[in-house]
Scaffold this motif. Structure first.
Motif, PDB file in Angstrom:
ATOM      1  N   LYS A 234     -17.422  -1.888 -33.520  1.00  0.00           N
ATOM      2  CA  LYS A 234     -17.292  -2.686 -32.226  1.00  0.00           C
ATOM      3  C   LYS A 234     -17.792  -1.641 -31.141  1.00  0.00           C
ATOM      4  O   LYS A 234     -17.842  -0.747 -31.114  1.00  0.00           O
ATOM      5  N   LYS A 235     -18.216  -2.496 -30.051  1.00  0.00           N
ATOM      6  CA  LYS A 235     -18.516  -1.933 -28.988  1.00  0.00           C
ATOM      7  C   LYS A 235     -17.279  -1.122 -28.518  1.00  0.00           C
ATOM      8  O   LYS A 235     -16.259  -1.667 -28.345  1.00  0.00           O
ATOM      9  N   ASP A 236     -17.843  -0.123 -27.914  1.00  0.00           N
ATOM     10  CA  ASP A 236     -16.540   0.633 -27.343  1.00  0.00           C
ATOM     11  C   ASP A 236     -16.175   0.253 -25.825  1.00  0.00           C
ATOM     12  O   ASP A 236     -16.637  -0.310 -25.326  1.00  0.00           O
ATOM     13  N   VAL A 237     -15.071   0.902 -25.613  1.00  0.00           N
ATOM     14  CA  VAL A 237     -14.585   0.488 -23.804  1.00  0.00           C
ATOM     15  C   VAL A 237     -15.699   1.004 -23.241  1.00  0.00           C
ATOM     16  O   VAL A 237     -15.829   2.148 -23.220  1.00  0.00           O
ATOM     17  N   PRO A 238     -16.135   0.100 -22.247  1.00  0.00           N
ATOM     18  CA  PRO A 238     -17.302   0.765 -21.325  1.00  0.00           C
ATOM     19  C   PRO A 238     -16.589   2.132 -20.653  1.00  0.00           C
ATOM     20  O   PRO A 238     -15.318   2.105 -20.159  1.00  0.00           O
ATOM     21  N   SER A 239     -17.150   3.279 -20.393  1.00  0.00           N
ATOM     22  CA  SER A 239     -16.859   4.304 -19.657  1.00  0.00           C
ATOM     23  C   SER A 239     -16.189   4.233 -18.246  1.00  0.00           C
ATOM     24  O   SER A 239     -15.098   4.418 -18.083  1.00  0.00           O
TER      25      SER A 239
ATOM     26  N   GLN B 170     -10.961   4.160 -15.903  1.00  0.00           N
ATOM     27  CA  GLN B 170      -9.824   3.811 -14.935  1.00  0.00           C
ATOM     28  C   GLN B 170      -8.568   3.424 -15.574  1.00  0.00           C
ATOM     29  O   GLN B 170      -7.304   3.732 -15.082  1.00  0.00           O
ATOM     30  N   THR B 171      -8.425   3.023 -16.830  1.00  0.00           N
ATOM     31  CA  THR B 171      -7.276   3.050 -17.660  1.00  0.00           C
ATOM     32  C   THR B 171      -6.640   4.384 -17.811  1.00  0.00           C
ATOM     33  O   THR B 171      -5.509   4.539 -17.627  1.00  0.00           O
ATOM     34  N   THR B 172      -7.480   5.425 -18.032  1.00  0.00           N
ATOM     35  CA  THR B 172      -7.051   6.595 -18.234  1.00  0.00           C
ATOM     36  C   THR B 172      -6.370   7.123 -16.996  1.00  0.00           C
ATOM     37  O   THR B 172      -5.173   7.645 -17.142  1.00  0.00           O
ATOM     38  N   VAL B 173      -7.034   7.118 -15.828  1.00  0.00           N
ATOM     39  CA  VAL B 173      -6.706   7.404 -14.425  1.00  0.00           C
ATOM     40  C   VAL B 173      -5.326   6.854 -14.469  1.00  0.00           C
ATOM     41  O   VAL B 173      -3.948   7.355 -13.917  1.00  0.00           O
ATOM     42  N   ASN B 174      -5.146   5.536 -14.358  1.00  0.00           N
ATOM     43  CA  ASN B 174      -3.791   4.457 -14.290  1.00  0.00           C
ATOM     44  C   ASN B 174      -2.622   4.728 -15.074  1.00  0.00           C
ATOM     45  O   ASN B 174      -1.657   4.643 -14.741  1.00  0.00           O
TER      46      ASN B 174
ATOM     47  N   ARG C 112     -12.961  22.332 -27.079  1.00  0.00           N
ATOM     48  CA  ARG C 112     -11.714  22.279 -26.435  1.00  0.00           C
ATOM     49  C   ARG C 112     -11.759  21.125 -25.360  1.00  0.00           C
ATOM     50  O   ARG C 112     -10.980  20.321 -25.519  1.00  0.00           O
ATOM     51  N   ASP C 113     -12.661  21.057 -24.451  1.00  0.00           N
ATOM     52  CA  ASP C 113     -13.097  20.195 -23.430  1.00  0.00           C
ATOM     53  C   ASP C 113     -13.172  18.595 -23.897  1.00  0.00           C
ATOM     54  O   ASP C 113     -12.556  17.740 -23.465  1.00  0.00           O
ATOM     55  N   SER C 114     -13.836  18.776 -24.976  1.00  0.00           N
ATOM     56  CA  SER C 114     -14.281  17.368 -25.593  1.00  0.00           C
ATOM     57  C   SER C 114     -12.852  16.675 -26.191  1.00  0.00           C
ATOM     58  O   SER C 114     -12.469  15.684 -25.889  1.00  0.00           O
ATOM     59  N   ASN C 115     -11.848  17.745 -26.749  1.00  0.00           N
ATOM     60  CA  ASN C 115     -10.754  17.410 -27.375  1.00  0.00           C
ATOM     61  C   ASN C 115      -9.689  16.884 -26.305  1.00  0.00           C
ATOM     62  O   ASN C 115      -8.985  16.094 -26.655  1.00  0.00           O
ATOM     63  N   THR C 116      -9.828  17.696 -25.115  1.00  0.00           N
ATOM     64  CA  THR C 116      -8.628  17.284 -24.116  1.00  0.00           C
ATOM     65  C   THR C 116      -9.106  15.993 -23.592  1.00  0.00           C
ATOM     66  O   THR C 116      -8.210  15.142 -23.414  1.00  0.00           O
ATOM     67  N   PHE C 117     -10.490  15.741 -23.467  1.00  0.00           N
ATOM     68  CA  PHE C 117     -11.040  14.473 -23.058  1.00  0.00           C
ATOM     69  C   PHE C 117     -10.561  13.321 -23.720  1.00  0.00           C
ATOM     70  O   PHE C 117     -10.026  12.217 -23.292  1.00  0.00           O
ATOM     71  N   HIS C 118     -10.594  13.168 -25.191  1.00  0.00           N
ATOM     72  CA  HIS C 118     -10.367  12.469 -26.051  1.00  0.00           C
ATOM     73  C   HIS C 118      -8.869  12.582 -26.181  1.00  0.00           C
ATOM     74  O   HIS C 118      -8.302  11.174 -26.309  1.00  0.00           O
ATOM     75  N   ALA C 119      -8.155  13.413 -25.952  1.00  0.00           N
ATOM     76  CA  ALA C 119      -6.688  13.453 -26.137  1.00  0.00           C
ATOM     77  C   ALA C 119      -6.165  12.520 -24.731  1.00  0.00           C
ATOM     78  O   ALA C 119      -5.224  11.738 -24.879  1.00  0.00           O
ATOM     79  N   THR C 120      -6.727  12.461 -23.538  1.00  0.00           N
ATOM     80  CA  THR C 120      -6.318  11.869 -22.459  1.00  0.00           C
ATOM     81  C   THR C 120      -6.716  10.244 -22.672  1.00  0.00           C
ATOM     82  O   THR C 120      -5.854   9.351 -22.435  1.00  0.00           O
ATOM     83  N   CYS C 121      -7.833  10.025 -23.575  1.00  0.00           N
ATOM     84  CA  CYS C 121      -8.045   8.702 -24.101  1.00  0.00           C
ATOM     85  C   CYS C 121      -6.793   8.220 -24.763  1.00  0.00           C
ATOM     86  O   CYS C 121      -6.586   6.775 -24.847  1.00  0.00           O
TER      87      CYS C 121
ATOM     88  N   ILE D 164      -6.920   4.403 -26.007  1.00  0.00           N
ATOM     89  CA  ILE D 164      -8.554   4.188 -26.193  1.00  0.00           C
ATOM     90  C   ILE D 164      -9.139   5.240 -27.309  1.00  0.00           C
ATOM     91  O   ILE D 164      -8.890   6.362 -27.326  1.00  0.00           O
ATOM     92  N   PHE D 165      -9.948   4.580 -28.428  1.00  0.00           N
ATOM     93  CA  PHE D 165     -10.279   5.425 -29.296  1.00  0.00           C
ATOM     94  C   PHE D 165     -11.860   5.097 -29.252  1.00  0.00           C
ATOM     95  O   PHE D 165     -12.436   4.366 -29.477  1.00  0.00           O
ATOM     96  N   TYR D 166     -12.495   6.426 -28.907  1.00  0.00           N
ATOM     97  CA  TYR D 166     -13.946   6.548 -28.887  1.00  0.00           C
ATOM     98  C   TYR D 166     -14.350   7.270 -30.298  1.00  0.00           C
ATOM     99  O   TYR D 166     -15.341   6.946 -30.982  1.00  0.00           O
ATOM    100  N   MET D 167     -13.691   8.332 -30.742  1.00  0.00           N
ATOM    101  CA  MET D 167     -14.042   8.811 -32.017  1.00  0.00           C
ATOM    102  C   MET D 167     -13.584   8.135 -33.140  1.00  0.00           C
ATOM    103  O   MET D 167     -12.519   7.554 -33.161  1.00  0.00           O
TER     104      MET D 167
END
Ligand code: DP6
Length: 404
Positions: A211-216, A221-225, A263-272, A279-282
């Motif tokens: 499926k198409k991912d949620v656009p960045s 914005q979902t993550t920030v909020n 670690r930064d990739s992992n932290t970013f995906h953890a906030t997703c 939100i799952f990108y991986m």
């Protein structure tokens, strides 16, 4: 440099590179100006493998509206606030030059015809907006003969797409979040040129997403909020990591660079994952790539490879040229030499490699099949230069689009 022909069609053409962040930009503090919540840092990838080619042209004889053609398709720019923001900023800078020097042709009053092409297939699933907006801004700036530096132009490219501001430069590039409300200090700058650490390689594992991912733009914005982890990452984790990765780049310390990147990739995906709804990108293939890298590093006994993932399942694996056989050689043995993409400027030394650099007994057996089935192609590349002015125009001297 813009050139004038008989019919007064002015043209300038540039290429621009893709960049892959090692400290991720994720979150906006101002959506109109496109200002980030945290600084980020990326590696500019070689244009021998991936690049956008853009011709900006203008003429008093063109029909009244600006037009943009991307990969052979006309784009709706009048409804694209981002493109309009870039073009109006560039025009204003040209207008200032014309006001100061009345002998200059009034290019700021001419309609623009912009034609752009990527040399990589859309199917590669690589975000092309960074290279695309960087090329657009660079091409129009060249057409208008603007004196502004890449750093100053990054303020404009940022409004097209945040990550685009980092594609105006080569090598290792930081985008400083800035403090001012008007965004004037939210700029990209070169931390080190490609020549400082030219041995850096990047192997992209292209993973097909069902499926198409949620656009960045929407995802961040979902993550920030909604994410409670997010503020901690932006406020306390990233600033430390920026300092540490800049030191690692300065010292060409790959193990340090690699650990911070992963670690930064992992932290970013953890906030997703911590966003609501999550939100799952991986996906499973991405996670197999994570395991593979950790298994390779463990088997070798030092950190020779680092993974990072953007807003999608593709893995980008960074390593140094000297460890090509250990990293890319092992991936080639797992996927098979017939996988699309084992070619190009960075492949030469691997041509004859058939055995894995790391014995496959060291790799988690589940990983092997998941990767073999899930990776549709590879792109083997390395650190590279910023935009390059070229003569290969996509618009003829008389203003026609060159059909490819
Ligand atoms: C995960 O630059 O595509 O690739 O500013 O909304 O256009 P907009 O976002 P975009 O986001 C890129 C996010 C990322 C991380 C990065 O490149 O730093």
């Amino acid at each position: 440099m813009a050139s004038e022909s008989n019919q007064s069609v002015y043209r300038a053409t540039t290429t621009a590179p893709v960049n892959i962040a090692v400290i991720k930009y994720w979150g906006k503090r101002d959506t109109t100006l496109n200002l980030p919540t945290n600084s980020s840092l990326s590696v500019t990838l070689s244009q021998k493998s991936l690049r956008t080619l853009t011709t900006a042209s203008c003429s008093a004889n063109y029909p009244t509206e600006d037009t943009l053609n991307l990969n052979g398709k006309p784009q709706e720019i009048q409804s694209s606030k981002r493109t309009l923001a870039c073009l109006s900023n560039l025009r204003a800078l040209r207008k200032a030059l014309e006001d100061a020097n009345p002998s200059l042709p009034k290019l700021s009053t001419h309609p623009l015809r912009i034609v752009s092409e990527n040399n990589f297939p859309t199917a590669a699933g690589l975000a092309s907006s960074a290279a695309g907006f960087a090329a657009l801004v660079r091409a129009v700036a060249n057409l208008y003969e603007l004196p502004q530096s890449p750093r100053e132009l990054s303020r404009i490219a940022r409004q097209g797409s945040g990550s685009a501001c980092r594609s105006l430069m080569g090598g290792y590039v930081a985008w400083r979040t800035g403090e001012l409300a008007d965004g004037s200090d939210s700029l990209a700058e070169e931390v080190a040129p490609a020549s400082h650490w030219p041995e850096m390689r990047a192997l992209v594992l292209v993973v097909s997403a069902e499926k198409k991912d949620v656009p960045s733009t929407e995802g961040m914005q979902t993550t920030v909020n909604t994410s409670e982890l997010f503020a901690t990452r932006a406020e306390s984790i990233v600033p430390q990591r920026m300092d540490a990765i800049e030191a690692a780049i300065r010292d060409r310390d790959f193990p340090k660079f690699a650990e911070i990147t992963m670690r930064d990739s992992n932290t970013f995906h953890a906030t997703c994952l911590d966003s609501w709804p999550p939100i799952f990108y991986m996906n499973d293939v991405s996670r197999a790539a994570v395991r593979l890298v950790h298994d390779i590093n463990r088997a070798v006994g030092r950190t020779v490879a680092a993974y990072t993932f953007d807003a999608g399942p593709n893995a980008v694996i960074y390593y140094e040229e000297k460890d090509s056989e250990l990293v890319a050689g092992t991936v080639k043995a797992i996927l098979g030499a017939n996988t699309t993409g084992w070619e190009g400027a960075f492949y030469e030394k691997l041509t004859s490699v058939t055995a894995p650099g790391v014995a496959l007994e060291n790799i988690d057996s589940r990983v092997l099949d998941v990767l073999k089935d899930g990776v549709s192609r590879v792109i083997l590349t390395g650190v590279g230069e910023g935009p390059i002015t070229v003569d290969e125009h996509l618009v003829t001297e008389t203003g026609e689009m060159v059909s490819q």
